[in-house]
Design an enzyme around this catalytic site. Structure first.
Site: not given
Ligand SMILES: *Cc1c(COP(=O)(O)O)cnc(C)c1O
Length: 440
Positions: A347, A278, A242
């Site tokens: 569109c 991520g 996150g």
């Molecule tokens: C989406 C997700 C992540 C990664 O989130 P990012 O914001 O891209 O770092 C990590 N753990 C879980 C459980 C997720 O659903």
């Protein structure tokens, strides 16, 4: 990470590679990722966590950018994977990430996905409900196996991010309510098909503030200590992902500060810790290249119509996201910027990348880079309007390679089939109710 893409001799470049060179070779729109930038991020995070004395595994959240070459780049660095579907699990395996470094998350795992995870020998399932726990227990027992399980706790902490990507409040579908965690953990410890291994948390995406993290990590650590004292065999923590990036002028935390907040909360527990970044790992490492098709002067606004669209990058439409947009040719310093809307050809009024954006003058044929498009970009793309998927390119040092080619229209059409009664060779005299014939 601004600086991944920089002007070199007046041309926006990834390292020594001018992006215009790539656009000339593969056309536009096209996604370009920097492998060097991804590797730098991975090393920065593992370094920061090690410096805090944490026994940490960084499990890249594959969903942010699941391209095999991206996952393989991280696999070579020793990364683990956080997967949310069987498809992502297969990708992680194809990229060479061992099951023992793979975490399976997600609120709606099917029995087939549970079975696939068990067969892959994954490190743990992050389980989000009692019903999921009981289902996984049964699937594992059917196979004569025990499923390693960490319970995903919903700490009821507001991550203060966009509503569509906040996941850690009691209003969200995610995780096990903090108050029920003890009871469900005891059940997990008693189920013969379950091997209770730990607790997990993930409160949302694009967090730019450390305070919600500190709160969530402390709550999780406290619960962990309580349950362990009560005799539950908890061995590790998963602190989720996150961390945000700077799309505009956000000031996301330095990774060292993030590591310090995590360590402060959990170090004394003395257990291994998993992280699941991520976006932070890949977001800044990608751009979407696009070409100006027309410049249209409306009554009130000036529109720059480009050849990329919401089907290629849906974040502005879906999350009201702001992406920096840079000309590939560095504008003259005295070039007067004027406010324009940068829009795609689809569109839909939502097909836009920027409104009232100050941009130096551009003309049809000019190339632009939509920045910070490495995460939740290509992977959320569609073929809406029967537009061809944008190709993907990976740059490493002075090398670059097409890692996904733009398909042609014939290939996409060939994926569809007509039912027998619509096929050109269908016998028009045959009555429709004569039974369904599979299209060949
Ligand atoms: C989406 C997700 C992540 C990664 O989130 P990012 O914001 O891209 O770092 C990590 N753990 C879980 C459980 C997720 O659903």
């Amino acid at each position: 990470m601004r600086g991944v893409f920089h002007y070199r001799d007046g041309r926006l470049s990834a390292g020594p590679v001018a992006l215009a060179e790539i656009a000339a070779a593969v056309g536009t729109p096209a996604f370009v990722y920097s492998a060097d930038a991804i590797v730098a991020r991975y090393r920065a995070m593992t370094g920061a966590l090690a410096a805090e004395g944490l026994d940490a595994t960084v499990c890249y959240a594959v969903k942010a950018n699941p391209h095999l070459a991206v996952v393989s780049t991280l696999a070579r660095e020793g990364a683990g994977a956080d997967v949310v579907s069987e498809g992502e699990l297969l990708r992680a395996q194809a990229a060479g990430i061992p099951g023992q470094r793979t975490v399976f998350a997600g609120v709606g795992k099917t029995e087939a996905e549970m079975a696939a995870g068990l067969e892959a020998g994954i490190l743990q399932f992050n389980v989000e409900s009692e019903v999921e726990l009981r289902t996984l227990d049964r699937v594992a027992r059917d196979k004569g196996l025990r499923a390693p399980v960490s319970l995903r706790i919903n700490p009821d902490v507001d991550a203060r991010t966009h509503a569509k990507i906040t996941t850690g409040t009691s209003e969200n579908k995610f995780g096990i309510d903090h108050a029920q965690a003890g009871a469900i953990a005891r059940q997990a410890a008693d189920l013969p098909g379950i091997d209770l291994t730990g607790l997990a948390v993930h409160i949302g995406s694009q967090l730019v503030d450390l305070a919600p993290y500190a709160l969530a990590f402390e709550k999780l650590a406290q619960l962990f200590a309580e349950l362990r004292t009560a005799g539950l065999p908890l061995q590790r923590l998963d602190l989720g992902g996150g961390i945000g990036i700077s799309y505009r002028d956000e000031q996301p935390p330095e990774v060292a500060d993030y590591a310090r907040v995590a360590a402060r909360a959990v170090r004394d527990l003395g257990v291994p810790v998993i992280f699941e970044p991520g976006r932070w790992m890949v977001g800044d490492a990608g751009v979407l290249l696009t070409r100006v098709v027309f410049v249209k002067q409306g009554v009130k606004k000036r529109f720059v119509i480009v050849d990329a669209a919401m089907n290629d990058l849906i974040r502005p439409t879906l999350y009201d996201a702001w992406h920096d947009i840079l000309p590939l040719a560095r504008p003259a310093p005295e070039a007067p910027s004027q406010p324009v809307d940068i829009v795609g050809p689809i569109c839909e009024s939502g097909d836009l990348f920027a409104t009232d954006r100050a941009l130096p003058p551009v003309r049809p044929g000019d190339l632009l880079a939509i920045c910070s498009a490495g995460a939740y970009g290509a992977t959320m793309a569609s073929t809406y309007n029967s537009r061809l998927p944008a190709p993907e390119i990976l740059v490493a040092g002075a090398d670059w390679a097409v890692i996904k080619a733009r398909p042609d229209h014939a290939t996409l059409l060939a994926q569809e089939s007509l039912p027998a009664w619509l096929a050109p060779e269908a016998d028009q005299e045959e009555p429709l109710h004569a039974g369904s014939r599979a299209a060949s």
